[in-house]
Design an enzyme around this catalytic site. Structure first.
Site, PDB file in Angstrom:
ATOM      1  N   GLY A 102     124.795  15.706 -40.089  1.00  0.00           N
ATOM      2  CA  GLY A 102     125.164  16.896 -39.507  1.00  0.00           C
ATOM      3  C   GLY A 102     124.397  17.750 -38.890  1.00  0.00           C
ATOM      4  CE1 TYR A 113     133.043  30.072 -45.699  1.00  0.00           C
ATOM      5  CE2 TYR A 113     134.276  29.447 -43.865  1.00  0.00           C
ATOM      6  CZ  TYR A 113     133.367  29.384 -44.906  1.00  0.00           C
ATOM      7  OH  TYR A 113     133.246  27.988 -45.796  1.00  0.00           O
TER       8      TYR A 113
HETATM    9  C1  HXC Z   1     139.568  19.805 -55.285  1.00  0.00           C
HETATM   10  C2  HXC Z   1     138.194  18.889 -55.440  1.00  0.00           C
HETATM   11  C3  HXC Z   1     138.365  18.624 -54.099  1.00  0.00           C
HETATM   12  C4  HXC Z   1     139.401  18.596 -53.394  1.00  0.00           C
HETATM   13  C5  HXC Z   1     136.444  17.324 -55.370  1.00  0.00           C
HETATM   14  N1  HXC Z   1     136.513  18.294 -55.880  1.00  0.00           N
HETATM   15  N2  HXC Z   1     137.242  17.430 -54.297  1.00  0.00           N
HETATM   16  N3  HXC Z   1     138.982  19.784 -56.247  1.00  0.00           N
HETATM   17  N4  HXC Z   1     140.067  19.395 -53.703  1.00  0.00           N
HETATM   18  N5  HXC Z   1     139.228  17.930 -52.340  1.00  0.00           N
HETATM   19  C6  HXC Z   1     136.806  18.526 -57.634  1.00  0.00           C
HETATM   20  C7  HXC Z   1     136.194  17.427 -58.699  1.00  0.00           C
HETATM   21  O1  HXC Z   1     137.712  17.412 -59.305  1.00  0.00           O
HETATM   22  C8  HXC Z   1     135.414  18.031 -59.168  1.00  0.00           C
HETATM   23  O2  HXC Z   1     135.557  18.625 -60.814  1.00  0.00           O
HETATM   24  C9  HXC Z   1     134.711  18.884 -58.645  1.00  0.00           C
HETATM   25  O3  HXC Z   1     135.376  19.408 -57.608  1.00  0.00           O
HETATM   26  C10 HXC Z   1     133.031  18.239 -58.338  1.00  0.00           C
HETATM   27  O4  HXC Z   1     132.999  17.127 -57.922  1.00  0.00           O
HETATM   28  P1  HXC Z   1     132.328  15.699 -57.635  1.00  0.00           P
HETATM   29  O5  HXC Z   1     132.692  15.192 -57.106  1.00  0.00           O
HETATM   30  O6  HXC Z   1     132.006  15.690 -59.283  1.00  0.00           O
HETATM   31  O7  HXC Z   1     130.625  16.398 -57.001  1.00  0.00           O
HETATM   32  P2  HXC Z   1     129.823  16.033 -56.234  1.00  0.00           P
HETATM   33  O8  HXC Z   1     129.973  14.458 -56.101  1.00  0.00           O
HETATM   34  O9  HXC Z   1     128.258  17.151 -56.570  1.00  0.00           O
HETATM   35  O10 HXC Z   1     129.989  16.452 -54.244  1.00  0.00           O
HETATM   36  C11 HXC Z   1     130.364  18.006 -54.391  1.00  0.00           C
HETATM   37  C12 HXC Z   1     131.988  17.739 -53.297  1.00  0.00           C
HETATM   38  C13 HXC Z   1     131.446  16.935 -52.088  1.00  0.00           C
HETATM   39  C14 HXC Z   1     131.156  19.099 -52.167  1.00  0.00           C
HETATM   40  C15 HXC Z   1     132.535  17.980 -53.773  1.00  0.00           C
HETATM   41  O11 HXC Z   1     132.702  17.157 -51.098  1.00  0.00           O
HETATM   42  C16 HXC Z   1     129.245  16.948 -51.768  1.00  0.00           C
HETATM   43  O12 HXC Z   1     129.125  16.154 -51.950  1.00  0.00           O
HETATM   44  N6  HXC Z   1     129.557  17.914 -50.208  1.00  0.00           N
HETATM   45  C17 HXC Z   1     128.708  17.926 -49.562  1.00  0.00           C
HETATM   46  C18 HXC Z   1     129.063  17.703 -47.821  1.00  0.00           C
HETATM   47  C19 HXC Z   1     129.570  18.956 -47.836  1.00  0.00           C
HETATM   48  O13 HXC Z   1     130.235  19.134 -48.329  1.00  0.00           O
HETATM   49  N7  HXC Z   1     129.772  18.637 -46.049  1.00  0.00           N
HETATM   50  C20 HXC Z   1     130.290  19.978 -45.932  1.00  0.00           C
HETATM   51  C21 HXC Z   1     129.321  21.280 -45.244  1.00  0.00           C
HETATM   52  S1  HXC Z   1     130.785  22.201 -44.542  1.00  0.00           S
HETATM   53  P3  HXC Z   1     136.723  18.050 -62.159  1.00  0.00           P
HETATM   54  O14 HXC Z   1     137.336  19.716 -62.729  1.00  0.00           O
HETATM   55  O15 HXC Z   1     137.687  17.265 -61.318  1.00  0.00           O
HETATM   56  O16 HXC Z   1     135.074  18.048 -63.143  1.00  0.00           O
HETATM   57  C22 HXC Z   1     130.722  23.916 -44.488  1.00  0.00           C
HETATM   58  C23 HXC Z   1     131.344  24.472 -43.130  1.00  0.00           C
HETATM   59  C24 HXC Z   1     131.954  25.796 -43.382  1.00  0.00           C
HETATM   60  O17 HXC Z   1     130.047  24.261 -45.369  1.00  0.00           O
HETATM   61  C25 HXC Z   1     132.353  26.151 -42.121  1.00  0.00           C
HETATM   62  C26 HXC Z   1     133.491  25.663 -40.899  1.00  0.00           C
HETATM   63  C27 HXC Z   1     133.434  26.514 -39.931  1.00  0.00           C
HETATM   64  P1  NAP Z   2     127.157  17.971 -43.583  1.00  0.00           P
HETATM   65  O1  NAP Z   2     126.514  17.116 -42.508  1.00  0.00           O
HETATM   66  O2  NAP Z   2     127.955  17.837 -44.658  1.00  0.00           O
HETATM   67  O3  NAP Z   2     125.629  18.496 -43.774  1.00  0.00           O
HETATM   68  C1  NAP Z   2     125.607  19.473 -45.828  1.00  0.00           C
HETATM   69  C2  NAP Z   2     124.330  18.229 -46.123  1.00  0.00           C
HETATM   70  O4  NAP Z   2     124.085  19.392 -47.629  1.00  0.00           O
HETATM   71  C3  NAP Z   2     124.354  17.109 -46.798  1.00  0.00           C
HETATM   72  O5  NAP Z   2     123.768  16.182 -45.720  1.00  0.00           O
HETATM   73  C4  NAP Z   2     124.173  16.686 -47.756  1.00  0.00           C
HETATM   74  O6  NAP Z   2     123.527  15.873 -47.885  1.00  0.00           O
HETATM   75  C5  NAP Z   2     123.293  17.981 -48.373  1.00  0.00           C
HETATM   76  N1  NAP Z   2     123.871  18.702 -49.521  1.00  0.00           N
HETATM   77  C6  NAP Z   2     125.178  18.919 -50.615  1.00  0.00           C
HETATM   78  N2  NAP Z   2     124.811  19.422 -51.524  1.00  0.00           N
HETATM   79  C7  NAP Z   2     124.182  18.854 -51.876  1.00  0.00           C
HETATM   80  C8  NAP Z   2     123.005  19.278 -53.109  1.00  0.00           C
HETATM   81  N3  NAP Z   2     123.354  19.082 -53.967  1.00  0.00           N
HETATM   82  N4  NAP Z   2     121.502  19.018 -52.907  1.00  0.00           N
HETATM   83  C9  NAP Z   2     121.157  18.701 -51.795  1.00  0.00           C
HETATM   84  N5  NAP Z   2     121.509  18.494 -50.200  1.00  0.00           N
HETATM   85  C10 NAP Z   2     123.283  18.738 -50.587  1.00  0.00           C
HETATM   86  O7  NAP Z   2     127.483  19.551 -42.726  1.00  0.00           O
HETATM   87  P2  NAP Z   2     127.157  19.654 -41.613  1.00  0.00           P
HETATM   88  O8  NAP Z   2     128.652  20.719 -40.869  1.00  0.00           O
HETATM   89  O9  NAP Z   2     126.326  19.553 -41.008  1.00  0.00           O
HETATM   90  O10 NAP Z   2     126.913  21.452 -42.071  1.00  0.00           O
HETATM   91  C11 NAP Z   2     125.173  22.076 -42.105  1.00  0.00           C
HETATM   92  C12 NAP Z   2     125.395  23.492 -42.978  1.00  0.00           C
HETATM   93  O11 NAP Z   2     126.373  24.242 -41.606  1.00  0.00           O
HETATM   94  C13 NAP Z   2     125.968  23.830 -43.788  1.00  0.00           C
HETATM   95  O12 NAP Z   2     125.730  25.155 -44.601  1.00  0.00           O
HETATM   96  C14 NAP Z   2     127.298  24.605 -43.360  1.00  0.00           C
HETATM   97  O13 NAP Z   2     128.049  25.524 -44.987  1.00  0.00           O
HETATM   98  C15 NAP Z   2     126.660  25.134 -41.852  1.00  0.00           C
HETATM   99  N6  NAP Z   2     127.945  25.696 -41.519  1.00  0.00           N
HETATM  100  C16 NAP Z   2     128.340  24.436 -40.946  1.00  0.00           C
HETATM  101  C17 NAP Z   2     129.422  24.764 -39.554  1.00  0.00           C
HETATM  102  C18 NAP Z   2     129.866  23.623 -38.552  1.00  0.00           C
HETATM  103  O14 NAP Z   2     130.911  23.733 -38.131  1.00  0.00           O
HETATM  104  N7  NAP Z   2     129.600  21.878 -39.316  1.00  0.00           N
HETATM  105  C19 NAP Z   2     129.760  25.630 -39.507  1.00  0.00           C
HETATM  106  C20 NAP Z   2     129.720  26.756 -40.079  1.00  0.00           C
HETATM  107  C21 NAP Z   2     128.266  26.731 -41.270  1.00  0.00           C
HETATM  108  P3  NAP Z   2     123.793  14.769 -49.598  1.00  0.00           P
HETATM  109  O15 NAP Z   2     124.864  14.799 -49.813  1.00  0.00           O
HETATM  110  O16 NAP Z   2     122.955  13.836 -49.277  1.00  0.00           O
HETATM  111  O17 NAP Z   2     123.239  15.351 -50.851  1.00  0.00           O
END
Ligand code: HXC
Ligand code: NAP
Length: 297
Positions: free
Chosen positions: A27, A157
């Site tokens: 990303g 936000y």
């Molecule tokens: C409800 C959920 C859920 C869902 C997971 N959980 N997904 N609950 N609805 N959709 C619950 C699980 O059941 C578990 O709770 C707990 O959350 C942890 O889930 P795990 O899968 O065990 O966690 P983990 O493997 O650490 O994964 C973390 C994650 C996953 C956040 C859930 O999505 C991830 O790895 N994300 C990383 C990348 C990411 O999120 N990128 C987006 C960033 S965007 P229980 O109770 O069952 O144990 C961003 C942009 C903002 O921030 C602004 C945009 C405009």
């Molecule tokens: P993304 O590709 O999902 O990036 C999130 C990254 O965080 C992944 O590379 C993931 O890698 C890493 N990560 C998640 N959990 C982690 C952990 N426990 N330890 C280490 N690394 C971890 O999404 P993105 O959109 O590029 O987001 C990047 C940043 O921009 C985030 O801070 C997000 O909140 C911010 N942001 C994004 C948007 C948007 O529109 N895309 C808007 C506002 C803000 P692994 O899963 O391999 O760990």
């Protein structure tokens, strides 16, 4: 509306800088890493998935010819963060900048979340950013390094709040508070700290979790943005490179929003009037003027 895809700096503005990008394997982190490498920086990308990191590192090395190191690290775990820092120092001899970019997020009504789901997001975003900032800050302070930079990726936000992403909003607000607090406290050590609040920049990580299925058609982000488009990754990379470079030496404790005006459109009470057709304004003006006119004596 024209999209802007040009790099801002063209020369080696980040030459020999060592920059750690958390979540740099995908990303926005990947896009910023690419640009830092193009500008001559040595970059360390970290996340939990080392396979993904290796793939990204190979790709970016071929594309830019720059130096890149991978370090598997879950930012929730302080000892893994310390090991990642040590790996960086032993490879490059120093570190100049930390980009707290790693995040976790997904949409859900808050009452459906388990306590662990809440903690998971808060731990990645707030505790993870704190862990990295604390470890790197201690290192810089102990080493008496004369300058260092921390850049935190937050969201708009963080200050408006938002339903359906409450743990993320709480955590990003905490990261903003950390930015403004440490910018003052650690300035005496030569550490600058700023934040960037991006609006919608399409990435797979965010879109899969925030706009799954047909939500991306139902809630077209371009309609929420006054400039009527989403962000280009290069635009964010330009801003991040500037904030890490010495060109921003006097910017400290600031949060820069890069969202095409998105959050203000939602905030301004009468912004919904944009929906009115132009031709209605003559009639509306006449109606208002009529009410304004003084009653006849
Ligand atoms: C409800 C959920 C859920 C869902 C997971 N959980 N997904 N609950 N609805 N959709 C619950 C699980 O059941 C578990 O709770 C707990 O959350 C942890 O889930 P795990 O899968 O065990 O966690 P983990 O493997 O650490 O994964 C973390 C994650 C996953 C956040 C859930 O999505 C991830 O790895 N994300 C990383 C990348 C990411 O999120 N990128 C987006 C960033 S965007 P229980 O109770 O069952 O144990 C961003 C942009 C903002 O921030 C602004 C945009 C405009
Ligand atoms: P993304 O590709 O999902 O990036 C999130 C990254 O965080 C992944 O590379 C993931 O890698 C890493 N990560 C998640 N959990 C982690 C952990 N426990 N330890 C280490 N690394 C971890 O999404 P993105 O959109 O590029 O987001 C990047 C940043 O921009 C985030 O801070 C997000 O909140 C911010 N942001 C994004 C948007 C948007 O529109 N895309 C808007 C506002 C803000 P692994 O899963 O391999 O760990």
């Amino acid at each position: 509306m024209t999209e802007f895809k040009e790099p801002m700096f063209r020369n080696n503005e980040l030459k020999d800088r060592v920059i750690v990008v958390t979540g740099g394997g995908s990303g926005l982190g990947k896009s910023m890493t690419r640009y830092f490498m193009q500008l001559g920086a040595n970059v360390v990308i970290t996340s939990r998935n080392t396979e993904k990191l290796e793939k990204t590192a190979g790709e970016l090395k071929t594309e830019t010819g720059g130096n890149i190191l991978i370090a598997g690290c879950d930012v929730r775990n302080y000892s893994e963060v310390e090991a990642m820092l040590e790996k960086t120092i032993s490879e490059f001899g120093k570190v100049d900048a930390l980009l707290n970019n790693a995040a976790g997020n997904f949409i859900s009504p808050s009452e459906r979340l388990s306590a662990n789901a809440f903690d998971t997001i808060i731990d990645i975003v707030l505790k993870g950013s704190k862990n990295c900032t604390l470890a790197f800050g201690k290192h810089w302070i102990n080493k008496k390094q004369d300058k260092a930079v921390v850049l935190n990726i937050i969201t708009t936000y963080a200050w408006t709040g938002s339903g359906y992403v409450v743990p993320s909003a709480m955590a990003k607000a905490g990261v903003l508070a950390m930015t403004r607090s440490l910018a003052v406290e650690w300035a005496k050590y030569g550490i600058r700290m700023n934040a960037v609040a991006p609006g919608p920049f399409p990435t797979k990580g965010a879109w899969d979790r925030l706009l799954p299925g047909n939500l991306k058609d139902k809630f077209d982000f371009t309609k929420k943005v006054p400039l009527r488009r989403v962000g280009e990754h290069q635009e964010l990379a330009n801003l991040a490179a500037f904030l890490i470079s010495d060109f921003s030496s006097y910017i400290n404790g600031e949060v820069i929003t890069i969202d095409g005006g998105e959050w203000l459109q939602g905030a301004g009470q009468f912004n919904m009037l944009q929906q009115l057709p132009e031709e209605m304004w003559d009639m509306l003006e006449m109606m208002i003027r009529k009410k304004n006119s003084k009653p006849e004596k």
